[in-house]
Design a protein around this motif. Structure first.
Motif, PDB file in Angstrom:
ATOM      1  N   GLU A   6       0.836  -0.766  -0.250  1.00 44.03           N
ATOM      2  CA  GLU A   6      -0.034  -0.088   0.415  1.00 44.03           C
ATOM      3  C   GLU A   6       0.987   1.170   0.392  1.00 44.03           C
ATOM      4  N   ILE A   7       2.087   0.847   0.157  1.00 45.78           N
ATOM      5  CA  ILE A   7       3.373   2.218  -0.116  1.00 45.78           C
ATOM      6  C   ILE A   7       3.812   2.532  -1.231  1.00 45.78           C
ATOM      7  N   ASP A   8       3.573   4.015  -1.713  1.00 48.11           N
ATOM      8  CA  ASP A   8       3.608   4.260  -3.047  1.00 48.11           C
ATOM      9  C   ASP A   8       4.223   5.747  -3.260  1.00 48.11           C
ATOM     10  N   SER A   9       4.188   6.441  -1.909  1.00 50.73           N
ATOM     11  CA  SER A   9       5.347   7.018  -1.195  1.00 50.73           C
ATOM     12  C   SER A   9       5.058   7.866  -0.386  1.00 50.73           C
ATOM     13  N   PRO A  10       6.468   8.153   0.600  1.00 53.08           N
ATOM     14  CA  PRO A  10       6.906   8.512   2.188  1.00 53.08           C
ATOM     15  C   PRO A  10       4.898   9.080   2.859  1.00 53.08           C
ATOM     16  N   ALA A  11       4.000   9.801   1.477  1.00 52.85           N
ATOM     17  CA  ALA A  11       3.093  10.250   2.630  1.00 52.85           C
ATOM     18  C   ALA A  11       2.245   9.679   2.855  1.00 52.85           C
ATOM     19  N   LEU A  81      10.939   3.310  -1.164  1.00 49.84           N
ATOM     20  CA  LEU A  81       9.136   4.311  -0.179  1.00 49.84           C
ATOM     21  C   LEU A  81       9.214   5.208  -1.082  1.00 49.84           C
ATOM     22  N   THR A  82      10.162   5.355  -2.421  1.00 52.18           N
ATOM     23  CA  THR A  82       9.203   6.761  -2.915  1.00 52.18           C
ATOM     24  C   THR A  82       9.388   6.229  -4.180  1.00 52.18           C
ATOM     25  N   GLY A  83       8.210   5.240  -4.403  1.00 52.29           N
ATOM     26  CA  GLY A  83       7.491   4.884  -5.435  1.00 52.29           C
ATOM     27  C   GLY A  83       8.768   4.284  -6.817  1.00 52.29           C
ATOM     28  N   ARG A  84       9.574   3.701  -6.364  1.00 50.76           N
ATOM     29  CA  ARG A  84      10.402   2.917  -7.176  1.00 50.76           C
ATOM     30  C   ARG A  84      10.206   1.387  -6.672  1.00 50.76           C
ATOM     31  N   LYS A  85       9.345   0.986  -6.279  1.00 54.15           N
ATOM     32  CA  LYS A  85       9.563  -0.754  -5.689  1.00 54.15           C
ATOM     33  C   LYS A  85       9.498  -1.556  -6.682  1.00 54.15           C
ATOM     34  N   ASP A  86       8.517  -1.129  -8.179  1.00 54.84           N
ATOM     35  CA  ASP A  86       8.129  -2.091  -9.110  1.00 54.84           C
ATOM     36  C   ASP A  86       9.111  -2.116  -9.735  1.00 54.84           C
ATOM     37  N   ARG A  87      10.210  -0.564  -9.512  1.00 51.51           N
ATOM     38  CA  ARG A  87      11.610  -1.218 -10.504  1.00 51.51           C
ATOM     39  C   ARG A  87      12.859  -1.501  -9.462  1.00 51.51           C
ATOM     40  N   LEU A  88      12.773  -2.017  -8.584  1.00 48.38           N
ATOM     41  CA  LEU A  88      13.584  -1.748  -8.284  1.00 48.38           C
ATOM     42  C   LEU A  88      14.775  -3.462  -8.845  1.00 48.38           C
ATOM     43  N   HIS A  89      13.603  -3.948  -9.197  1.00 47.29           N
ATOM     44  CA  HIS A  89      14.742  -5.399  -9.971  1.00 47.29           C
ATOM     45  C   HIS A  89      15.430  -4.978 -11.032  1.00 47.29           C
ATOM     46  N   THR A  90      14.794  -3.610 -11.895  1.00 45.06           N
ATOM     47  CA  THR A  90      16.120  -3.510 -12.851  1.00 45.06           C
ATOM     48  C   THR A  90      17.516  -2.382 -12.313  1.00 45.06           C
ATOM     49  N   LEU A  91      17.774  -2.696 -11.089  1.00 50.36           N
ATOM     50  CA  LEU A  91      18.775  -1.988 -10.200  1.00 50.36           C
ATOM     51  C   LEU A  91      19.773  -1.918 -11.328  1.00 50.36           C
ATOM     52  N   LYS A  92      20.602  -0.611 -11.498  1.00 49.77           N
ATOM     53  CA  LYS A  92      22.105  -1.429 -11.988  1.00 49.77           C
ATOM     54  C   LYS A  92      21.922  -1.940 -13.875  1.00 49.77           C
ATOM     55  N   GLN A  93      20.659  -2.027 -14.260  1.00 44.50           N
ATOM     56  CA  GLN A  93      21.000  -2.446 -15.257  1.00 44.50           C
ATOM     57  C   GLN A  93      20.526  -1.740 -16.504  1.00 44.50           C
ATOM     58  N   TYR A  94      20.884  -1.730 -17.856  1.00 41.11           N
ATOM     59  CA  TYR A  94      20.991  -0.500 -18.859  1.00 41.11           C
ATOM     60  C   TYR A  94      19.671  -0.555 -19.281  1.00 41.11           C
ATOM     61  N   ASP A  95      18.817   1.388 -18.373  1.00 37.82           N
ATOM     62  CA  ASP A  95      17.396   1.727 -18.844  1.00 37.82           C
ATOM     63  C   ASP A  95      17.434   0.964 -17.610  1.00 37.82           C
ATOM     64  N   GLY A  96      17.202   0.654 -17.063  1.00 40.66           N
ATOM     65  CA  GLY A  96      16.910   0.415 -15.036  1.00 40.66           C
ATOM     66  C   GLY A  96      17.546   1.332 -14.343  1.00 40.66           C
ATOM     67  N   LEU A  97      16.977   1.087 -12.690  1.00 36.20           N
ATOM     68  CA  LEU A  97      17.560   2.225 -12.068  1.00 36.20           C
ATOM     69  C   LEU A  97      18.532   2.536 -12.097  1.00 36.20           C
ATOM     70  N   SER A  98      19.780   3.508 -11.500  1.00 40.61           N
ATOM     71  CA  SER A  98      20.762   4.027 -10.567  1.00 40.61           C
ATOM     72  C   SER A  98      21.003   2.732  -9.434  1.00 40.61           C
ATOM     73  N   GLY A  99      21.934   2.254  -9.533  1.00 40.33           N
ATOM     74  CA  GLY A  99      22.799   1.760  -8.030  1.00 40.33           C
ATOM     75  C   GLY A  99      22.743   2.657  -7.187  1.00 40.33           C
ATOM     76  N   PHE A 100      22.907   3.863  -6.983  1.00 36.69           N
ATOM     77  CA  PHE A 100      22.966   4.723  -6.427  1.00 36.69           C
ATOM     78  C   PHE A 100      22.416   6.384  -6.636  1.00 36.69           C
ATOM     79  N   LEU A 101      21.888   7.610  -6.006  1.00 38.40           N
ATOM     80  CA  LEU A 101      21.231   8.324  -6.603  1.00 38.40           C
ATOM     81  C   LEU A 101      21.424   9.105  -8.032  1.00 38.40           C
ATOM     82  N   ARG A 102      20.182   9.868  -8.123  1.00 39.31           N
ATOM     83  CA  ARG A 102      20.442  10.710  -9.062  1.00 39.31           C
ATOM     84  C   ARG A 102      19.176  11.564  -9.070  1.00 39.31           C
TER      85      ARG A 102
END
Ligand SMILES: Cc1ncc(C[n+]2csc(CCOP(=O)(O)OP(=O)(O)O)c2C)c(N)n1
Length: 643
Positions: A6-11, A81-102
């Motif tokens: 149920e958590i899509d954002s810190p709010a 917690l900041t809306g990127r849960k569904d893309r966590l599995h793409t971490l560090k992959q090309y076109d995926g989430l960064s492994g750090f912060l951006r």
């Protein structure tokens, strides 16, 4: 997952009751474990900061309140917690989430990160901007105990205590860097923990935090009694009194309500910076955590039940890093002047082997690249031969020290620059693409890159015996797989290696990791009837000007190839040489390398291919260039005929 789904954002998180937060943290931890068990990542670092992330997003009105993460490798819970849960599995992959912060990935990533010790400076800057803009928001920096010891963080502490602006620092103290934390600050933080537990402050803080006004009456009382009891300085003494920080702690960094309350207290401090000291356990929740600390700071895929790494059955040759460490041990065996150094990366650089074998002659200076360089300069002044093994990207930190302290004084310091080139998953903050450009422009330094691991061994010997600064760049990962049983021998400085001679019109001059792809490209070109000479440049400074000028006289096309930014790189050095000798008119030069772009994260093979830096890319470039040249020549001839 009762809460997390149920958590899509810190709010959403902030709608929950404080007593539910521990369960949220448990779910987040499980989510990280499940995801990282499949794709790997900075698993241990992120597991250790789960409760801190939950507490921060609960206590602060993010994104209006600014959270600034140091390094960002431990921020997976923050991403979840900041809306990127569904893309966590793409971490560090090309076109995926960064492994750090951006900053371009999320509005909650208030400051890009990847290199350590930046958070306090950035947060302090944001706090000052807030004051000037007449805003009321909070700014909180989260920093690890090792990153706090980095020079920049120390400089920021110094200014923060002086400025007296509102700033909250959450110290994630797990007693670990990637390896165990080192240095006097670590000893100091440990003394606080020991001293405070001796005085049973932990329980007292837990019981009374609710009623603590400001930094906490009982804490002040306790600190005072502690000071009375032990003459040695402790954190409340040194930081509060000397550096101008208030201190809250320590708190159990895995107890969410306790951290939330500590942060609520910190928010009340109006007249200057405050440190909340949280004790955490790196890799908390990781199965079989005890086995090997390097194994869980960052991991590959692992078995969720046992924590054991799931290794692909590859028979890849040993890595450059491993061979570097082994060769260091070999060289140090016979030359007692050689000393070795790492800046908080003993395993990443291979210096772990050296630390074990020569504990008196090897140093882990912590996250302190600038200090590392000048520390080496000092040792070199007195006749030692320091070898600093620092990733290409992190050595950027020591730029002025290399120029001012090493090169200007022509000191015998060797820089072993691991991870030179495209590193892959860690992305733009970690690619080592600039070292040629940032080192080439100043006198005295010798710059080299081996074509394989045997040549790296020879270059290491050459560098330590050369009386002056030298740097060797080599890539991340496996070597080429050549025989390394021969003892290292010195090579002539400034001499390239002619690997494939031909009477054809093309010469490919490759640097370091690009030599083998260049050779393979030449083999493919031969099949098309194009004869190409291939040169292993070995040195970008000094260049083998004799050979390059000779090639410029006999060839129609020279192609330079490097795994580095083109601007100021190896190809530029070749162009400068030809220009200085008025040779540019007679020969076409094509420079292959990394263009003037931010290079994203992803599989290094894919990224190299994208910029043509592989066998195929070199082959195609030569073919296309020759075709264009032929067309132009034909065009010129036609015009001649017409006229
Ligand atoms: C300038 C720089 N040097 C080295 C590194 C590599 N590095 C990444 S995380 C890390 C350890 C950080 O330790 P700490 O701050 O205590 O955080 P923890 O991982 O323990 O949570 C290091 C050395 C880096 N990111 N930046």
């Amino acid at each position: 997952m009762r809460f997390l789904s149920e958590i899509d954002s810190p709010a959403d998180l902030r709608q929950l009751k404080i007593e539910d937060l521990q369960e949220v943290a448990d779910e987040v931890r499980q989510f990280i474990l499940e995801t990282c068990s499949r794709i790997g990542g900075h698993t241990g670092a992120s597991l250790g900061a789960v409760e801190l992330a939950v507490a921060m997003h609960y206590a602060f009105e993010t994104p209006a309140d600014r959270l600034v993460w140091d390094v960002g490798h431990q921020a997976y819970a923050h991403k979840i917690l900041t809306g990127r849960k569904d893309r966590l599995h793409t971490l560090k992959q090309y076109d995926g989430l960064s492994g750090f912060l951006r900053r371009d990935e999320s509005e909650y990533d208030t400051f890009g990160a990847g290199h350590a010790s930046t958070s306090l400076s950035a947060a302090l800057g944001m706090a000052i901007a807030r004051d000037r803009n007449g805003e009321e928001n909070h700014v909180c920096a989260l920093i690890g105990d090792s990153s706090l010891a980095g020079g920049m963080a120390m400089e920021a502490l110094n200014q923060a205590g002086h400025l007296k602006t509102r700033l909250i620092v959450l110290l994630n103290d797990n007693d670990m860097s990637i390896a165990p934390a080192v240095g006097a600050l670590t000893r100091y933080l440990n003394r606080i923990k020991e001293a405070q537990s001796y005085h049973h402050l932990k329980e007292e803080i837990g019981d009374t935090l609710d009623s603590v006004p400001g930094v906490g009456h009982s804490l002040r009382r306790a600190a005072k009694s502690f000071k009375d009891a032990i003459a040695a300085a402790v954190l409340p003494g040194a930081l509060v009194n000397e550096l101008g920080f208030k201190y809250i702690g320590y708190v159990d960094g895995h107890n969410v309500p306790m951290i939330v309350r500590a942060l609520e207290e910190a928010k009340k401090v109006k007249d200057g910076p405050v440190i909340v000291h949280a004790l955490t356990t790196k890799g908390k929740g990781y199965p079989s955590r005890e086995e090997n600390y390097y194994a869980w700071h960052a991991t590959g895929p692992f078995d969720l039940k046992t924590g054991k790494a799931i290794k692909s059955s590859s028979s890849a040759p040993k890595s450059y890093t491993q061979i570097f460490g082994e060769t260091m041990c070999e060289l140090m065996e016979t030359d007692e002047k050689i000393v070795a150094l790492t800046a908080a990366m003993p395993d990443g650089t291979g210096i772990d082997q050296v630390l074990e074998k020569f504990p008196e002659r090897a140093f882990d200076v912590g996250i302190a690249e600038q200090h590392a360089v000048t520390f080496c300069a000092g040792m070199a002044c007195e006749g030692l031969k320091p070898v600093a093994a620092i990733y290409s990207t992190f050595l950027q930190r020591g730029f002025d020290q290399i120029i001012h302290d090493v090169c200007l004084q022509d000191l015998n310091v060797t820089f072993a620059m691991d991870r030179a080139g495209i590193v892959g998953a860690d992305g733009p903050t970690h690619h080592g693409l600039l070292d040629i450009a940032y080192l080439r422009g100043y006198p005295n330094i010798t710059l080299m890159a081996p074509k394989d691991e045997a040549e790296m061994r020879n270059m290491m010997l050459t560098a330590v015996n050369h009386n002056g600064p030298a740097a060797i760049r080599y890539p991340r990962g496996a070597g080429v797989g050549v025989d390394i049983s021969e003892k290292p021998t010195e090579i002539e400085i400034g001499k390239a290696e002619l690997l494939r001679d031909s009477a054809g019109e093309v010469a490919i001059i490759a640097y370091g990791s690009m030599v083998h792809p260049a050779l393979e490209a030449a083999t493919s070109l031969e099949k098309d009837g194009i004869e190409a000479t291939v040169v292993n440049a070995r040195f970008v400074k000094p260049l083998d000007s004799e050979l390059i000028l000779a090639l410029a006289q006999t060839k129609r096309l020279i192609v330079t190839v490097e795994e580095a930014y083109l601007a100021g790189g190896f190809g530029s050095a070749v162009m400068e040489l030809l220009e200085a000798n008025s040779m540019l008119d007679g020969v076409k030069v094509v420079r292959m390398g990394v263009p003037d772009r931010i290079i994203t994260h992803g599989d290094p093979k894919l990224l190299l291919a994208k910029y043509g830096l592989d066998t195929d890319g070199i082959y195609t470039k030569v073919k296309e260039t020759l075709e264009i040249m032929d067309e132009r020549r034909a065009g010129v001839q036609r015009r001649k005929i017409v006229s």
